[in-house]
Design a protein around this motif. Structure first.
Motif, PDB file in Angstrom:
ATOM      1  N   LYS A 182     -27.431 -28.892   5.946  1.00 26.37           N
ATOM      2  CA  LYS A 182     -27.541 -28.419   4.561  1.00 26.37           C
ATOM      3  C   LYS A 182     -26.816 -27.088   4.397  1.00 26.37           C
ATOM      4  O   LYS A 182     -26.077 -26.888   3.427  1.00 26.37           O
ATOM      5  CB  LYS A 182     -29.018 -28.260   4.180  1.00 26.37           C
ATOM      6  N   TRP A 183     -27.028 -26.176   5.343  1.00 27.19           N
ATOM      7  CA  TRP A 183     -26.364 -24.877   5.282  1.00 27.19           C
ATOM      8  C   TRP A 183     -24.847 -25.045   5.310  1.00 27.19           C
ATOM      9  O   TRP A 183     -24.127 -24.456   4.497  1.00 27.19           O
ATOM     10  CB  TRP A 183     -26.793 -23.984   6.452  1.00 27.19           C
ATOM     11  N   ALA A 184     -24.370 -25.850   6.263  1.00 26.88           N
ATOM     12  CA  ALA A 184     -22.923 -26.021   6.433  1.00 26.88           C
ATOM     13  C   ALA A 184     -22.281 -26.597   5.178  1.00 26.88           C
ATOM     14  O   ALA A 184     -21.219 -26.139   4.740  1.00 26.88           O
ATOM     15  CB  ALA A 184     -22.635 -26.914   7.644  1.00 26.88           C
ATOM     16  N   ALA A 185     -22.921 -27.611   4.585  1.00 25.68           N
ATOM     17  CA  ALA A 185     -22.361 -28.237   3.385  1.00 25.68           C
ATOM     18  C   ALA A 185     -22.325 -27.253   2.218  1.00 25.68           C
ATOM     19  O   ALA A 185     -21.324 -27.163   1.494  1.00 25.68           O
ATOM     20  CB  ALA A 185     -23.173 -29.478   3.018  1.00 25.68           C
ATOM     21  N   LEU A 186     -23.418 -26.517   2.027  1.00 25.51           N
ATOM     22  CA  LEU A 186     -23.479 -25.556   0.921  1.00 25.51           C
ATOM     23  C   LEU A 186     -22.528 -24.388   1.134  1.00 25.51           C
ATOM     24  O   LEU A 186     -21.878 -23.920   0.184  1.00 25.51           O
ATOM     25  CB  LEU A 186     -24.913 -25.047   0.757  1.00 25.51           C
ATOM     26  N   CYS A 187     -22.436 -23.908   2.372  1.00 24.02           N
ATOM     27  CA  CYS A 187     -21.543 -22.785   2.662  1.00 24.02           C
ATOM     28  C   CYS A 187     -20.085 -23.191   2.468  1.00 24.02           C
ATOM     29  O   CYS A 187     -19.291 -22.447   1.891  1.00 24.02           O
ATOM     30  CB  CYS A 187     -21.783 -22.291   4.089  1.00 24.02           C
ATOM     31  N   GLU A 188     -19.747 -24.398   2.933  1.00 28.51           N
ATOM     32  CA  GLU A 188     -18.376 -24.894   2.748  1.00 28.51           C
ATOM     33  C   GLU A 188     -18.048 -25.057   1.266  1.00 28.51           C
ATOM     34  O   GLU A 188     -16.965 -24.694   0.818  1.00 28.51           O
ATOM     35  CB  GLU A 188     -18.214 -26.223   3.478  1.00 28.51           C
ATOM     36  N   ARG A 189     -19.002 -25.583   0.512  1.00 32.31           N
ATOM     37  CA  ARG A 189     -18.789 -25.743  -0.929  1.00 32.31           C
ATOM     38  C   ARG A 189     -18.645 -24.387  -1.610  1.00 32.31           C
ATOM     39  O   ARG A 189     -17.759 -24.190  -2.458  1.00 32.31           O
ATOM     40  CB  ARG A 189     -19.965 -26.512  -1.544  1.00 32.31           C
TER      41      ARG A 189
END
Length: 239
Positions: A26-33
């Protein structure tokens, strides 16, 4: 009973690992976005995504990366003092070393904040720290160095630096490229005033820039603020 306890502990351990893995994804997806939205110049959406990402961060490197991007959002939205505070903490923090890109970029962006605030002596000190961390021979674009040169009114050197880093700039996101168009046009305008020339070609490059988009550049920089207003790039002019 021993095997039941062992099985229960194993189940708890597996569930815990699964929970950590879910939070990291979840963190990785949100941070990338958030980073992608930041590059595109959609600062409000980027901030929301990054704030959500910060809520899922568990490990220090995740927090360091998320808070660095949040500091950039704050800076580009005009909250220079808030960005300064976060970047100073990141530049001094020993856990920042766990994220090499932020370890180098945090002091450079801190130098950019200080240049915008007019504190050129301390800006130079943090720029030197960024160069030291980057290592000899490592060529990359430095917003801190650019803003220091520009704020010192070394406009020829500003334009040369932009020319020297053209390849790195072309790989940057929309927000950075548009920001650099403004800085380049500002320097050409200043040079034209000194030499009696005209900065027409450089001013044509400002067409993609929205009025008010880079008001933060002139918030504590009177000459830049006057340039933005004169060229219709100030939010006040657009109102």
């Amino acid at each position: 009973m021993a095997w039941v306890q062992t099985a229960l502990l194993l189940a708890i351990f597996i569930a815990f690992i699964g929970y950590k893995s879910w939070r990291f994804r979840k963190w990785a997806a949100l941070c990338e976005r958030g980073a992608a939205l930041l590059d595109a110049g959609d600062l409000g959406a980027a901030q929301r995504a990054l704030e959500d990402a910060d809520g899922y961060a568990l490990r220090p490197p995740e927090r360091v990366l998320t808070r660095f991007h949040l500091a950039l959002c704050a800076l580009f939205q005009g909250h220079v003092d808030a960005a300064h505070a976060v970047l100073l903490a990141l530049s001094r923090g020993w856990r920042t070393k766990e994220v090499p890109d932020v370890y180098v970029r945090a002091p450079d962006m801190l130098a950019a904040c200080l240049a915008l605030q007019g504190d050129l002596v301390e800006a130079r000190q943090w720029l030197e720290e960024a160069h030291r961390r980057r290592g000899p021979g490592a060529a990359s674009f430095s917003l801190g160095e650019l803003l220091i040169l520009c704020r010192e009114e070394r406009h020829g050197a500003t334009v040369r630096l932009l020319d020297d880093r053209r390849e790195a700039i072309e790989k940057s996101g929309v927000l950075i490229r548009n920001q650099l168009r403004v800085i380049r046009a500002f320097s050409w305008d200043a040079l034209a005033m000194e030499t009696g020339g005209t900065p027409d070609e450089e001013l044509k490059g400002l067409e993609p820039v929205r009025p008010g988009e880079f008001n933060y550049l002139g918030a504590q920089w009177p000459r830049m603020e006057a340039f933005l207003r004169a060229r219709g790039l100030s939010e006040k002019e657009a109102a």
